[in-house]
Scaffold this active site. Sequence first.
Site, PDB file in Angstrom:
ATOM      1  N   ASN A   1      11.802  -5.948   4.064  1.00  0.00           N
ATOM      2  CA  ASN A   1      10.637  -5.498   4.839  1.00  0.00           C
ATOM      3  C   ASN A   1       9.407  -5.684   3.947  1.00  0.00           C
ATOM      4  O   ASN A   1       9.503  -6.103   2.780  1.00  0.00           O
ATOM      5  CB  ASN A   1      10.808  -4.040   5.284  1.00  0.00           C
TER       6      ASN A   1
ATOM      7  N   ASP B   1      12.453  -7.048   8.501  1.00  0.00           N
ATOM      8  CA  ASP B   1      12.323  -8.476   8.821  1.00  0.00           C
ATOM      9  C   ASP B   1      13.664  -9.195   8.806  1.00  0.00           C
ATOM     10  O   ASP B   1      13.825 -10.237   9.445  1.00  0.00           O
ATOM     11  CB  ASP B   1      11.361  -9.157   7.851  1.00  0.00           C
TER      12      ASP B   1
ATOM     13  N   GLN C   1      -1.932  -4.016   6.601  1.00  0.00           N
ATOM     14  CA  GLN C   1      -1.415  -3.817   7.967  1.00  0.00           C
ATOM     15  C   GLN C   1      -1.380  -2.328   8.323  1.00  0.00           C
ATOM     16  O   GLN C   1      -1.506  -1.972   9.490  1.00  0.00           O
ATOM     17  CB  GLN C   1       0.005  -4.406   8.099  1.00  0.00           C
TER      18      GLN C   1
ATOM     19  N   ARG D   1       7.091 -19.154   8.861  1.00  0.00           N
ATOM     20  CA  ARG D   1       7.314 -18.032   7.941  1.00  0.00           C
ATOM     21  C   ARG D   1       8.832 -17.880   7.753  1.00  0.00           C
ATOM     22  O   ARG D   1       9.571 -17.863   8.727  1.00  0.00           O
ATOM     23  CB  ARG D   1       6.693 -16.738   8.493  1.00  0.00           C
TER      24      ARG D   1
ATOM     25  N   ARG E   1       1.839 -11.297  14.065  1.00  0.00           N
ATOM     26  CA  ARG E   1       2.730 -11.025  12.934  1.00  0.00           C
ATOM     27  C   ARG E   1       3.671  -9.893  13.341  1.00  0.00           C
ATOM     28  O   ARG E   1       3.541  -9.321  14.416  1.00  0.00           O
ATOM     29  CB  ARG E   1       1.961 -10.718  11.627  1.00  0.00           C
TER      30      ARG E   1
HETATM   31  O1  MRU Z   1       3.782  -9.802   7.097  1.00  0.00           O
HETATM   32  P1  MRU Z   1       3.971  -9.047   8.372  1.00  0.00           P
HETATM   33  O2  MRU Z   1       2.803  -8.221   8.776  1.00  0.00           O
HETATM   34  O3  MRU Z   1       4.492  -9.928   9.481  1.00  0.00           O
HETATM   35  O4  MRU Z   1       5.151  -8.035   8.015  1.00  0.00           O
HETATM   36  C1  MRU Z   1       5.648  -7.204   9.014  1.00  0.00           C
HETATM   37  C2  MRU Z   1       6.626  -6.213   8.534  1.00  0.00           C
HETATM   38  O5  MRU Z   1       7.001  -6.170   7.387  1.00  0.00           O
HETATM   39  C3  MRU Z   1       7.208  -5.316   9.586  1.00  0.00           C
HETATM   40  O6  MRU Z   1       7.579  -4.089   9.028  1.00  0.00           O
HETATM   41  C4  MRU Z   1       8.457  -5.971  10.195  1.00  0.00           C
HETATM   42  O7  MRU Z   1       8.188  -7.276  10.579  1.00  0.00           O
HETATM   43  C5  MRU Z   1       8.958  -5.214  11.348  1.00  0.00           C
HETATM   44  S1  MRU Z   1       7.917  -5.331  12.758  1.00  0.00           S
HETATM   45  C6  MRU Z   1       8.642  -4.479  13.999  1.00  0.00           C
END
Ligand code: MRU
Length: 335
Positions: free
Chosen positions: A237, A227, A186, A82, A47
């Site tokens: 994000n 993101d 996370q 996703r 992820r």
């Molecule tokens: O759902 P996730 O864990 O993939 O979400 C990740 C995030 O929101 C991160 O902050 C983003 O992808 C940046 S990673 C360098």
Amino acid sequence: MLNALEWNAEENSLRLLDQRVLPGREAYVACRTPEEVALAIENMTVRGAPAIGIAAAYGAAMAASAGRGAVVEALDRLARTRPTAVNLFLALDRMRRCLEAADAGNLACALAEEAARIHAEDIQANRRMGAYGAKLLPRSAVVLTHCNAGAIATGGHGTALGILRSAREEGKDIRVYADETRPLLQGARLTAWELARDGFEVTLIADGMAGALMSMGRVDAVIVGADRIAANGDTANKIGTYSLAVLAAAHGIPFYVAAPWSTFDLSLPDGSGIPIEERAEDEMRVLFNGQRVPDAVRVWNPAFDVTPARYVTAIVTEGGVFRPPYAFKRAAGSP
Ligand code: MRU
């Protein structure tokens, strides 16, 4: 350096650090088909926006041994995993263009090389971003971060956490507060683990604690990843980022977004068009002690939110640090 993704050319497979079982176990999963990569992206074995793009690129490369049609199928499947991180779609576009340009005899090699380039470029971008971002921090700084924008969310080094690493390499004293980041934690499971493993002083807080912490004057800067960033700087994000940005503005604390060009979507004038992933109810319905929230209760579980550009003090990229008013456009030095 922590390696969340490793391509095995001989076996035509991708080894992923299984981010679902951290921090309890450091386990790895081998993906041997594009479908396995797609599932690993969906179930968040891998992820983080850049890491998803890199994994998908390798997933497409894997299909090459079965011919062009199989690669096209893989690209379509991987695009349905996703929706929010635009890095995924940029990586798949690059793989599609590579597929169109490659000779039949050289397909597998050309695609694997392109995926490796996407991977290597991401690490370089993070290093450059780290150097630019480190300059924004004072000699001694307490930084709050959300979700995981670290080495394991990228090809390596990290975006938000890459800035912290680079600042420390420059001799700065960096201490970190990590939001736990509900509902998938996370921050608690990945960021706290990743930073502690690297010897950072890191303190875990409940998401709801951020405002109180800021009001006590204990945060010098907030740094998060992204993101998808629209042309006007609106930034998607992890859910909860918007609240942090508003809190930071209310307390006069700089709020920085760190992201490579591969996270920019200049086809979108602002953040209103960013597709927001909604994830399974069970991610919230199943409680930590094994109990379930009753089925009569509705659950709404968007994985991301959009922070309006007006709350973002600066956006750090591999091309430099950008400040408002943001007007990103395709030109040298911008995405
Ligand atoms: O759902 P996730 O864990 O993939 O979400 C990740 C995030 O929101 C991160 O902050 C983003 O992808 C940046 S990673 C360098």
